[in-house]
Design an enzyme around this catalytic site. Sequence first.
Site, short mmCIF file in Angstrom:
data_model
loop_
_atom_site.label_atom_id
_atom_site.label_comp_id
_atom_site.label_asym_id
_atom_site.label_seq_id
_atom_site.Cartn_x
_atom_site.Cartn_y
_atom_site.Cartn_z
N ASP A 86 0.86 -1.20 0.00
CA ASP A 86 0.00 0.00 0.00
C ASP A 86 0.88 1.23 0.00
O ASP A 86 1.99 1.22 0.53
CB ASP A 86 -0.85 0.07 1.29
CG ASP A 86 -2.04 -0.85 1.27
OD1 ASP A 86 -2.51 -1.20 0.17
OD2 ASP A 86 -2.51 -1.21 2.36
N HIS A 87 0.35 2.31 -0.53
CA HIS A 87 1.03 3.59 -0.44
C HIS A 87 0.82 4.18 0.96
O HIS A 87 -0.22 3.96 1.59
CB HIS A 87 0.47 4.58 -1.47
CG HIS A 87 0.86 4.22 -2.87
ND1 HIS A 87 2.07 4.54 -3.40
CD2 HIS A 87 0.18 3.55 -3.84
CE1 HIS A 87 2.14 4.10 -4.65
NE2 HIS A 87 1.01 3.49 -4.93
N VAL A 88 1.78 4.92 1.43
CA VAL A 88 1.64 5.66 2.68
C VAL A 88 0.95 6.97 2.33
O VAL A 88 1.44 7.74 1.50
CB VAL A 88 3.04 5.94 3.31
CG1 VAL A 88 2.91 6.82 4.53
CG2 VAL A 88 3.71 4.62 3.66
N ARG A 95 4.63 9.12 -2.75
CA ARG A 95 4.29 8.03 -3.67
C ARG A 95 5.25 6.84 -3.64
O ARG A 95 4.88 5.73 -3.95
CB ARG A 95 4.14 8.55 -5.09
CG ARG A 95 5.45 8.94 -5.75
CD ARG A 95 5.23 9.65 -7.08
NE ARG A 95 6.48 10.07 -7.68
CZ ARG A 95 7.14 11.17 -7.37
NH1 ARG A 95 6.65 12.00 -6.46
NH2 ARG A 95 8.26 11.47 -7.98
#
Length: 185
Positions: free
Chosen positions: A77-79, A91
């Site tokens: 997942d992206h932070v 990103r």
Amino acid sequence: MNLRHYISILRYPYEFMKFKRFGDNIRLGSGGKISRPDEISIGCNLYIGPHFIISPRNLSFGNNILIGPNFLLEGEDHVFSKPGYTIWETRKEKKIGYNIIENDVWIGGNVTVLKNVKIGEGCIVAAGSVVVKDLPPYSICVGVPCKPVKCRFTDDQLEFHLKAIKSNYSLADIVLNRKKSSKNS
């Protein structure tokens, strides 16, 4: 090895050279994309339909698995929760997970599986589902988010099946798993 297995190797030669481990009879449909094949272990008898995207972080496929077309498996997942930073600025920061798909699993078409998910042995995942948490063994699961709605076998049938396929699970293990899963739903 059969002809279809060789076609998959010709279609995805780089991936087959890099897989951590792979068994016999692996068939991958056309138009697929595999990121980081070196993080993937595959048992025997795997079919994945065309147009799949597999972006794993520590992915393990068991044996005897069927997966329909347009399968998406995302292992990170992206932070996005850093105050003061835009999504664009963060990103490249990722939360990395794992995925396990155990033996004897059928996943329908257009299914999305997110990180940190284990799909239990003998599970059936309905087409169009989005899997966001573990699915118990021998359950039929549907929806967004995907949830178990039914058992695949009666207890008597399941006991016979587990012995016939020499499963690592006992009937007691699966009944306990069902109870835990229903509490968490």
